[in-house]
Design a protein around this motif. Structure first.
Motif, PDB file in Angstrom:
ATOM      1  N   PHE A 363      20.030   7.409 -26.474  1.00 31.87           N
ATOM      2  CA  PHE A 363      20.956   8.669 -26.421  1.00 31.87           C
ATOM      3  C   PHE A 363      22.133   8.459 -27.565  1.00 31.87           C
ATOM      4  N   ASP A 364      22.013   9.338 -28.656  1.00 29.21           N
ATOM      5  CA  ASP A 364      23.005   9.151 -29.547  1.00 29.21           C
ATOM      6  C   ASP A 364      23.373  10.390 -30.227  1.00 29.21           C
ATOM      7  N   PRO A 365      24.213  11.157 -29.458  1.00 30.19           N
ATOM      8  CA  PRO A 365      24.573  12.529 -29.875  1.00 30.19           C
ATOM      9  C   PRO A 365      25.199  12.699 -31.378  1.00 30.19           C
ATOM     10  N   LYS A 366      25.886  11.569 -31.930  1.00 28.75           N
ATOM     11  CA  LYS A 366      26.250  11.681 -33.335  1.00 28.75           C
ATOM     12  C   LYS A 366      25.164  11.629 -34.191  1.00 28.75           C
ATOM     13  N   ALA A 367      24.224  10.711 -33.923  1.00 28.84           N
ATOM     14  CA  ALA A 367      22.947  10.603 -34.688  1.00 28.84           C
ATOM     15  C   ALA A 367      22.144  12.083 -34.551  1.00 28.84           C
ATOM     16  N   SER A 368      22.167  12.426 -33.402  1.00 29.12           N
ATOM     17  CA  SER A 368      21.200  13.704 -33.284  1.00 29.12           C
ATOM     18  C   SER A 368      22.138  14.921 -34.208  1.00 29.12           C
ATOM     19  N   ALA A 369      23.527  14.929 -34.281  1.00 30.49           N
ATOM     20  CA  ALA A 369      24.198  15.987 -34.869  1.00 30.49           C
ATOM     21  C   ALA A 369      23.936  15.918 -36.325  1.00 30.49           C
ATOM     22  N   LYS A 370      23.994  14.811 -36.786  1.00 32.89           N
ATOM     23  CA  LYS A 370      23.805  14.513 -38.269  1.00 32.89           C
ATOM     24  C   LYS A 370      22.470  14.622 -38.754  1.00 32.89           C
ATOM     25  N   LEU A 371      21.353  14.379 -38.020  1.00 29.42           N
ATOM     26  CA  LEU A 371      19.865  14.911 -38.402  1.00 29.42           C
ATOM     27  C   LEU A 371      19.854  16.369 -38.369  1.00 29.42           C
ATOM     28  N   LEU A 372      20.609  17.067 -37.290  1.00 31.90           N
ATOM     29  CA  LEU A 372      20.406  18.402 -37.454  1.00 31.90           C
ATOM     30  C   LEU A 372      21.108  19.080 -38.502  1.00 31.90           C
ATOM     31  N   ASP A 373      22.137  18.396 -38.909  1.00 30.13           N
ATOM     32  CA  ASP A 373      22.941  18.979 -40.229  1.00 30.13           C
ATOM     33  C   ASP A 373      21.954  18.862 -41.403  1.00 30.13           C
ATOM     34  N   GLU A 374      21.164  17.600 -41.626  1.00 29.20           N
ATOM     35  CA  GLU A 374      20.261  17.144 -42.650  1.00 29.20           C
ATOM     36  C   GLU A 374      19.133  18.370 -42.691  1.00 29.20           C
ATOM     37  N   ALA A 375      18.782  18.875 -41.352  1.00 29.74           N
ATOM     38  CA  ALA A 375      17.544  19.730 -41.412  1.00 29.74           C
ATOM     39  C   ALA A 375      18.088  21.113 -41.601  1.00 29.74           C
ATOM     40  N   GLY A 376      19.457  21.286 -41.726  1.00 23.71           N
ATOM     41  CA  GLY A 376      19.810  22.615 -42.109  1.00 23.71           C
ATOM     42  C   GLY A 376      20.350  23.632 -40.923  1.00 23.71           C
ATOM     43  N   TYR A 377      20.459  22.911 -39.926  1.00 21.81           N
ATOM     44  CA  TYR A 377      21.104  23.663 -38.625  1.00 21.81           C
ATOM     45  C   TYR A 377      22.757  23.422 -38.636  1.00 21.81           C
ATOM     46  N   THR A 378      23.247  24.071 -39.658  1.00 21.30           N
ATOM     47  CA  THR A 378      24.742  23.587 -39.674  1.00 21.30           C
ATOM     48  C   THR A 378      25.550  24.745 -39.167  1.00 21.30           C
ATOM     49  N   GLU A 379      24.966  25.828 -38.735  1.00 23.22           N
ATOM     50  CA  GLU A 379      25.958  26.861 -38.320  1.00 23.22           C
ATOM     51  C   GLU A 379      25.962  26.828 -36.725  1.00 23.22           C
ATOM     52  N   THR A 380      26.725  27.512 -35.989  1.00 22.17           N
ATOM     53  CA  THR A 380      26.627  27.681 -34.534  1.00 22.17           C
ATOM     54  C   THR A 380      26.871  28.939 -34.273  1.00 22.17           C
TER      55      THR A 380
END
Length: 559
Positions: A363-380
């Protein structure tokens, strides 16, 4: 609303208990001094009595060749003998076959059969009848046993059958040791259709220690001792007929009703004890019998063919966002162990499980968030979900309705879906009827599906990721729920399936486990196990190598 729901559940449980009190037979006890297997001390078994057993669901079909089902396996293990049997050490012993020879190319198996066996309808067991059973996947559609690869069966004489495969199958002998290959009476196969076999367990006529006495759809099945049974395999604890006179199996979906019936002595044994209720069973004087499964863990299969899981970063981000340890602790009080790979420990051949992969992901929320940013999911968006190009990060989870209550998987699934909102994933769980589930997956519209496969051979831990196991249009028995087509896994799967050298099979199986984790094709969650609750008067209970309940053959009742 919460109070009203709880009261309704209690009323439902009370109604079931009342019905049990009206319909259950009392167990006739005989004097004895102890218990039976596992951690229990040895004692002299006694004969007689009716075991009252509560299962969580009725099998979706009564034909073991058609749809693998845990509850059907438990029942069929008492009705049917198997051609081979698997011992506790993973080796294979004679069953209905006294011996077998395999050709050098691995394509021809010659079985020498017992000559002293008869079916419960009085008809004989011989090579002609075994051919009828082995011919079924050649003549019928939709049988899970078609994967065995049989292309021809030839009767050499009454006690010898030659079986020809289309390809080498290293797990063929194992398959013949499981309830997925029930050997029916030839008379039944001649006089009844496949549809009738599926619908009516009174046609489940085998050569095993129990036969079907009565059946009420949606309510119960009653088994009675086969008094002529005298050909038990050496893996059992005794010979001759079973100890019990009867076994009454009632279908009781509500866990609290099963637990209440056990505590009030209206049942002798219950299946699927929820982990949170184990202390309750023990406090009421009951025993907990459990065994970890072999095969695959309970896992999530991700579909890499469509967005958003066509992006490896999103697949890994999804895995890193799930607090598996915390969820298992909250839903199961830590009773289930976390699974690290897609092959379970102790799956034969021993060593197939890659222990080096333990703690290789977490479980690594920070790594997950970084990967989503890299995948282009940068907005909420306004609801807190991640978006890309204005489209919400939504995961459609297809659920097989038959298994949502197994191991409280409904609760676990809801907990996973809820927890992922914090990471920005919207998870929508959609239940489908079992009959339509594979056909729905074949549409390639889902992002996620869950499953587990109990099997005491490593081949089954690779099959759910092979191209040839992708569900087809119209359904079928495909178990590749992620619709994954990966050349590396396919190649390793071919080797594991065809090669009989344990070292080679182990090496290839470990390659597959590592690739699945590296690519995020699946997320292992927990090690399933069979948890049975019994009263103190139940002895001799056993589990097979997979971890399912074995037949009731050695079970006996004391005071």
């Amino acid at each position: 609303m919460r109070s009203r729901t709880r009261n309704a559940a209690l009323l439902g449980a009370t109604a079931v208990l009342t019905a049990l009190a009206l319909t259950a037979c009392s167990a006739s006890a005989s004097p004895n001094t102890g218990a039976s297997t596992g951690t229990e001390s040895s004692a002299t078994p006694v004969s007689g009595g009716t075991l009252r057993y509560l299962a969580n669901t009725e099998p979706p079909t009564w034909d073991g060749q058609r749809v693998p089902s845990l509850n059907l396996n438990s029942i069929n293990s008492s009705i049917f003998d198997t051609v081979t049997v698997q011992a506790e050490d993973g080796t294979y012993k004679p069953g209905l076959a006294t011996k077998w020879e395999v050709s050098e190319d691995g394509l021809t198996y010659t079985f020498t059969l017992r000559t002293d066996v008869k079916f419960q309808d009085g008809s004989p067991f011989n090579a002609t009848v075994l051919k009828q059973n082995f011919d079924r996947p050649l003549n019928e559609t939709g049988l899970a046993t078609a994967s065995s690869g049989i292309v021809e069966n030839t009767v050499v004489d009454d006690s010898t059958l030659k079986v020809t495969l289309s390809r080498p199958n290293a797990s063929f002998i194992h398959a013949l040791s499981t309830p997925h290959w029930p050997i029916y009476s030839g008379k039944v196969l001649t006089e009844h259709t496949p549809a009738e076999l599926s619908a009516n367990p009174k046609l489940s006529v085998g050569s095993g220690p129990f036969k079907v006495k009565d059946y009420v759809k949606g309510s119960k099945i009653v088994l009675e001792k086969n008094p002529d049974y005298n050909w038990a395999p050496s893996t059992w604890g005794h010979t001759g007929p079973a100890y019990l006179d009867e076994v009454t199996i009632q279908f009781v979906p509500e866990p609290q009703a099963r637990i209440g019936a056990l505590g009030s002595k209206q049942a002798d044994a219950i299946d699927q004890v929820p982990p949170l209720n184990i202390p309750e069973v023990k406090a009421a004087g009951g025993k907990i019998l459990e065994k970890d499964n072999t095969g695959t863990p309970y896992y999530l299969a991700l579909n890499p063919n469509i967005a958003p899981f066509d992006d490896k970063n999103v697949r890994i981000a999804f895995r890193d966002a799930i607090d598996v340890d915390g969820l298992l602790k909250s839903v199961y009080a830590g009773e289930y162990k976390k699974a690290w790979t897609t092959t379970l420990p102790d799956t034969p051949p021993l060593g197939s499980y890659d222990k080096s992969l333990e703690k290789s992901w977490s479980f690594d929320p920070k790594a997950s968030a970084k990967l989503l940013d890299e995948a282009g999911y940068t907005e909420t968006d306004k609801d807190g979900y991640r978006t890309k190009d204005g489209k919400r990060l939504t995961i459609n989870w297809a659920v097989d309705s038959l298994y949502v209550q197994t191991d409280q998987r409904q609760q676990l699934g809801e907990a996973i879906a809820s927890s992922l909102k914090k990471a920005g994933f919207e998870v929508i769980r959609t239940p489908y009827d079992t009959a339509a589930f594979s056909a729905q997956l074949a549409k390639n519209e889902h992002n996620l599906a869950d499953s587990s496969r109990g099997y005491a051979d490593v081949g089954t831990t690779i099959q759910p990721y092979q191209t040839n196991a992708i569900p087809k249009d119209g359904g079928g028995s495909g178990i590749n729920y992620g619709l994954l087509s990966d050349p590396q896994i396919d190649e390793s799967g071919k080797i594991v399936s065809a090669n009989s050298d344990p070292k080679v099979r182990i090496a290839e199986a470990q390659k597959v486990q590592k690739r699945i984790l590296d690519e995020g094709f699946a997320i292992p969650l927990y090690v399933p196990k069979k948890i049975v609750g019994t009263n103190a008067n139940v002895h001799g209970w056993k589990f097979d190598a997979v971890g399912y309940t074995d037949a009731f053959y050695d079970v006996w009742l004391g005071k």
